[in-house]
Design an enzyme around this catalytic site. Sequence first.
Site, short mmCIF file in Angstrom:
data_model
loop_
_atom_site.label_atom_id
_atom_site.label_comp_id
_atom_site.label_asym_id
_atom_site.label_seq_id
_atom_site.Cartn_x
_atom_site.Cartn_y
_atom_site.Cartn_z
N LEU A 1 0.90 -1.27 -0.11
CA LEU A 1 0.11 0.06 -0.03
C LEU A 1 0.69 1.26 0.22
CD1 LEU A 1 -2.79 -0.93 2.47
CD2 LEU A 1 -3.03 -0.94 0.21
N CYS A 2 0.58 2.19 -0.60
CA CYS A 2 1.00 3.57 -0.69
C CYS A 2 -0.05 4.45 -0.64
CB CYS A 2 2.21 3.88 -1.95
SG CYS A 2 1.27 3.65 -3.61
N ALA A 3 0.08 5.81 -1.24
CA ALA A 3 -1.02 6.90 -1.08
C ALA A 3 -1.64 6.84 -2.18
CB ALA A 3 -0.12 8.41 -1.11
N GLY B 1 -1.14 4.20 -5.28
CA GLY B 1 -1.24 2.78 -6.04
C GLY B 1 0.10 2.92 -6.96
N TYR C 1 -3.49 3.36 -0.12
CA TYR C 1 -4.19 3.47 1.34
C TYR C 1 -5.46 4.00 1.30
CZ TYR C 1 -4.21 3.60 6.31
OH TYR C 1 -4.71 3.58 7.54
#
Length: 570
Positions: A473-475, A477, A505
């Site tokens: 997960l990141c901010a 994708g 996320y």
Amino acid sequence: MMQKLIAQIEKGKPFFEKLSRNIYLRAIRDGFISAMPVILFSSIFLLIAYVPNIFGFKWDKGMEAILMKPYNYTMGLVAFLVAGTTAKSLTDSFNRKLESTNQINFISTMLAAMCGFLFLASDPAKDGGFLSAFMGTKGLLTAFLSAFVTVIVYNFCVKRNITIKMPKEVPPNISQVFKDLIPFSAVIIILYALDLVIRNSFKSNVAEGILKLFEPLFTAADGWIGVTIIFGAFALFWFVGIHGPSIVEPAIAAITYANIEANFKLLQAGEHADKIITSGTQMFIVTFGGTGATLVVPFMFMWMTKSKRNKAIGRASVVPTFFGVNEPILFGAPLVLNPVFFIPFVLAPIVNVWIFKLFVEVLGMNSFSVNLPWTTPGPLGIIMGTGFGLWSFVLAITLIVVDIIIYYPFLKVYDSEILDEEEGRKESNSDLKEKVAANFDTKKADSILAASGVSDDAAKASNITEQTNVLVLCAGGGTSGLLANALNKAAEEYHVPVKAAAGGYGAHMDIMKEYQLIILAPQVASNYEDIKQDTDRLGIKLAKTQGAEYIKLTRDGQAALDFVQQQFEN
């Protein structure tokens, strides 16, 4: 001096990390992420309908109406939809604090927020039905209000068991309907009462009243000081390791999307699109190649440095940074928390938006009137987002040149430092090799290893024997895709039963139960404690990563597999 300044800024890091985890700001951000397919889909039809005008071709009125219908029926209702998606995200946050056997029904909160929004934003039409003037971007602030009130009321009722309780013999789905009845009714009554009070007092609906209330703020935000503070904050927060967009984006989301709509309406009327703060400004001017306006930086590392290390970092970072995923250069160089790059990292985005503002206000260039995917390369995003005007080509070239000028002197200083380090290591390694050669004969050991068949591949064996699904997960994708791809490639190469997927996320709640491990990229590592409540409840392993560590894992598939294995051994 620079070190002291950074140390002072870092003292505020705990506060800003807490702010970035605020459930209301996160609900706004995640609500927009969920609605992004609608926003991007609608923009396709804007491009088809109006880009040909630049080249002297205009659709007839009938065809224009056909092309605009998908836009009006999607983007024209975006606030109505965001009321529901924001309520859903906020419901997830409140549910973390409630017992697993007494949760808020997110479907019910979505419906209540959307119905409540209609009371606040729509006016009755003369021939029946209701008007939709404030159901698009003009109603976004009202959508947030409806979502927040809805979930707060539901939480109050569910937490205190102010619900209709049915006998145990009644099926759960029927019981849930009655359980939701009291909070749903309370939400509608409260919002309808607010609607009646505002209409009788100010002769307008709530959405129109809120828009008038915040209009001076919108105007101030579009000014020189406003754009400097807002967009300078993006880079300043990221420099000290806090994901700036998580704090700033929710605060300006309503302005950016409303201004896109306003610019489009101005163009339709044959006027100058002059609103500066838009989603396009943020994605393609301020974060030109990622936060810090780093589009040119990997190319500079690759072509303008003498250090082998810096050249290698540049080559590895060029492609992802070109598409707005700049973590490889942020943490690989590194740029963040590196005193040498503090000034250009914060200054370049500010100068970029100043130049853009000059182009719009002095040269008459049109501002952004179309929403595009954030992964669109910066120069292309500028050209497409502003309607393929001549000035957009000039602006893209200007920003590239200016950003090179800003970063160049600091890059030379940093490259000199790294060169000195490399020379020092080279001399040290040379001395060490001579000492080893003088005291040890490794030929015999090498022949034994070769005869026994021990190879590098054997060292790459993994203890993972069962199918393991990993969610990174990141901010947004993009960054998470780097690690997910590295894991999948290594798993295939070494025949390890690991499958990885990338996600953003906030959009993970409904899919996380399908995974055995969740890895947080540095952007969202500050959310570790929040998501751990969910992973512990579901029996899922959770790991967070730091900047340089994450970049190393994206470049070394075997190390990434080892990292996954370690999470199950701990």
